[in-house]
Design an enzyme around this catalytic site. Structure first.
Site, PDB file in Angstrom:
ATOM      1  CG  ASP A  17      -2.268   0.721   0.901  1.00 28.07           C
ATOM      2  OD1 ASP A  17      -2.791   1.448   0.252  1.00 28.07           O
ATOM      3  OD2 ASP A  17      -2.766   1.110   1.947  1.00 28.07           O
ATOM      4  N   GLY A  18       0.597   2.304  -0.399  1.00 29.56           N
ATOM      5  CA  GLY A  18       0.910   3.279  -0.220  1.00 29.56           C
ATOM      6  C   GLY A  18       1.525   3.715  -2.130  1.00 29.56           C
ATOM      7  NE  ARG A  30      -4.655   7.172  -7.795  1.00 22.73           N
ATOM      8  CZ  ARG A  30      -4.457   6.610  -5.973  1.00 22.73           C
ATOM      9  NH1 ARG A  30      -3.987   7.002  -5.184  1.00 22.73           N
ATOM     10  NH2 ARG A  30      -4.375   4.813  -5.749  1.00 22.73           N
ATOM     11  CG  HIS A  34      -0.008   2.697  -9.507  1.00 22.61           C
ATOM     12  ND1 HIS A  34      -0.421   1.996  -8.275  1.00 22.61           N
ATOM     13  CD2 HIS A  34      -1.230   3.257  -9.897  1.00 22.61           C
ATOM     14  CE1 HIS A  34      -1.416   2.363  -7.794  1.00 22.61           C
ATOM     15  NE2 HIS A  34      -2.257   2.834  -8.409  1.00 22.61           N
ATOM     16  CB  SER A  62      -8.321  -5.896  -3.703  1.00 21.35           C
ATOM     17  OG  SER A  62      -8.934  -4.846  -4.025  1.00 21.35           O
ATOM     18  CB  THR A  63     -12.420  -8.703  -6.395  1.00 22.74           C
ATOM     19  OG1 THR A  63     -11.815  -9.759  -6.215  1.00 22.74           O
ATOM     20  CG2 THR A  63     -13.435  -8.758  -6.884  1.00 22.74           C
ATOM     21  CD  GLU A  64     -13.199  -6.039  -2.649  1.00 22.17           C
ATOM     22  OE1 GLU A  64     -11.721  -6.409  -2.434  1.00 22.17           O
ATOM     23  OE2 GLU A  64     -13.441  -7.135  -2.163  1.00 22.17           O
ATOM     24  CG  LEU A 129      10.683 -16.690  -4.606  1.00 23.92           C
ATOM     25  CD1 LEU A 129      10.352 -16.212  -2.764  1.00 23.92           C
ATOM     26  CD2 LEU A 129      10.444 -14.477  -5.149  1.00 23.92           C
ATOM     27  NE  ARG A 186      -2.942  -1.696   4.521  1.00 23.83           N
ATOM     28  CZ  ARG A 186      -4.512  -2.419   4.053  1.00 23.83           C
ATOM     29  NH1 ARG A 186      -4.538  -2.453   4.410  1.00 23.83           N
ATOM     30  NH2 ARG A 186      -4.453  -1.468   3.100  1.00 23.83           N
ATOM     31  NE  ARG A 192      -4.675   3.202   5.516  1.00 29.05           N
ATOM     32  CZ  ARG A 192      -4.541   3.646   4.751  1.00 29.05           C
ATOM     33  NH1 ARG A 192      -5.720   4.646   3.988  1.00 29.05           N
ATOM     34  NH2 ARG A 192      -3.491   3.297   3.798  1.00 29.05           N
TER      35      ARG A 192
HETATM   36  C1  FPP Z   1      -1.661   0.462  -3.546  1.00 25.61           C
HETATM   37  O1  FPP Z   1      -1.424   1.259  -3.493  1.00 25.61           O
HETATM   38  C2  FPP Z   1      -1.176  -0.578  -4.931  1.00 25.61           C
HETATM   39  C3  FPP Z   1      -1.935  -1.120  -5.292  1.00 25.61           C
HETATM   40  C4  FPP Z   1      -3.828  -0.795  -5.653  1.00 25.61           C
HETATM   41  C5  FPP Z   1      -1.750  -1.838  -6.534  1.00 25.61           C
HETATM   42  C6  FPP Z   1      -0.202  -2.543  -5.953  1.00 25.61           C
HETATM   43  C7  FPP Z   1      -0.273  -2.850  -7.459  1.00 25.61           C
HETATM   44  C8  FPP Z   1       1.683  -3.233  -8.290  1.00 25.61           C
HETATM   45  C9  FPP Z   1       2.558  -2.479  -7.291  1.00 25.61           C
HETATM   46  C10 FPP Z   1       1.487  -3.542  -9.247  1.00 25.61           C
HETATM   47  C11 FPP Z   1       2.176  -4.895  -8.688  1.00 25.61           C
HETATM   48  C12 FPP Z   1       2.254  -6.479  -9.858  1.00 25.61           C
HETATM   49  C13 FPP Z   1       3.097  -6.711 -10.805  1.00 25.61           C
HETATM   50  C14 FPP Z   1       3.995  -6.451 -11.435  1.00 25.61           C
HETATM   51  C15 FPP Z   1       2.419  -8.499 -10.050  1.00 25.61           C
HETATM   52  P1  FPP Z   1      -2.762   3.284  -3.604  1.00 25.61           P
HETATM   53  O2  FPP Z   1      -3.169   3.636  -4.886  1.00 25.61           O
HETATM   54  O3  FPP Z   1      -3.766   2.108  -2.812  1.00 25.61           O
HETATM   55  O4  FPP Z   1      -1.716   3.809  -2.722  1.00 25.61           O
HETATM   56  P2  FPP Z   1      -2.436   5.018  -1.097  1.00 25.61           P
HETATM   57  O5  FPP Z   1      -3.544   4.068  -0.170  1.00 25.61           O
HETATM   58  O6  FPP Z   1      -1.564   5.529  -0.975  1.00 25.61           O
HETATM   59  O7  FPP Z   1      -3.206   5.939  -2.478  1.00 25.61           O
END
Ligand code: FPP
Length: 260
Positions: A17-18, A30, A34, A62-64, A129, A186, A192
């Protein structure tokens, strides 16, 4: 590399997250968060290989997330995912990384489904792995799907309800074949402490590690700090604290010597 502890988890899962907050702090869109998040996945995966941690499960989507995030963000993530799988497939094989998708495959775009399948097939014999990626994953759905599959077997006469135990439930989860989860991290937690519909069955007696560090900044040092924290914990699995066990042994020993 910072010194890692001797006692390591066999299976680590991460809620990454983040990414969005990381991008906002840098004054970037944003999606750049990613992009940095996908890059950081390489760092932590390599760290698992170097340390000999056999299984890493990541919460990619996630699905959500799929249902509630803007279309443009999902499209960006899907493109990033396809690119990652296409460009990294050979590297995964060379590094001995077995890739496993967990989640509902049939609802993902066809191109992504194809890349996931090809990557699973290409890496099926890898043994350094296991990288399990939760994409279109939700724990409630995972458990519901397992119940449905078990009910079908009962209906077809292939399974006696009396024979259903915890092992048979596990066999029908997406994570079938993976070892017990030891540690859930997390990132970007900001106090949270939620698990966001991730691995609800598997969390069982897993240790939880929450950190405010945002996923793109959660590098080798931060990962090793989480492992050190894990190594310091006494895992009791519902049993007694070790001091309590010792004092009970002492009492039992002195009772035995009095009676002899
Ligand atoms: C949460 O950050 C992150 C996500 C919802 C996407 C995480 C996905 C990846 C890092 C890609 C991984 C994929 C592969 C290659 C398998 P957020 O957007 O919720 O951050 P915020 O809480 O700061 O808004």
């Amino acid at each position: 590399m910072a010194k890692a502890p001797e006692k390591l988890p066999g299976h680590v899962a991460i809620i990454m997250d983040g990414n969005g907050r990381w991008a906002r702090r840098q004054g970037l869109p944003r999606n750049e968060g990613h992009r940095a998040g996908i890059e950081n996945l390489g760092t932590v995966t390599q760290c698992c290989i170097d340390l000999g941690i056999p299984v890493l499960t990541i919460y990619a989507l996630s699905t959500e997330n799929l249902q509630r995030r803007p279309r443009s963000e999902i499209q960006f993530l899907m493109r990033g995912l396809s690119r990652f799988l296409r460009e990294k497939r050979q590297e995964l094989v060379e590094k001995g990384i077995r890739f496993k998708h967990i989640g509902r495959l049939d609802e993902l775009p066809r191109g992504v489904q194809r890349h996931l399948r090809l990557t699973e097939e290409a890496t099926a014999d890898c043994g350094t792995l296991t990288l399990a990626a939760a994409i279109n994953y939700g724990a409630h759905r995972e458990i519901t799907d397992a119940v449905r599959a078990i009910a079908r077997k009962v209906k077809d006469g292939d399974l006696d309800p009396e024979d259903i135990d915890e092992g048979s439930v596990e066999e029908h989860l997406y994570t079938d074949g993976l070892p017990a989860l030891d540690l859930l991290i997390r990132t970007g937690a900001e106090k949270r402490g939620r698990v966001s519909n991730f691995l609800l069955w598997q969390l069982y007696y897993a240790e939880l590690y929450l950190t405010d560090v945002l996923w793109p900044d959660f590098g080798q040092e931060e990962f090793i700090e989480a492992l050190r924290d894990f190594a310091r914990r006494e895992r009791r699995f519902g049993g007694l604290h070790k001091d309590e066990r010792k004092s009970r042994r002492r009492v039992a020993g002195s009772q035995r010597s009095k009676s002899s």
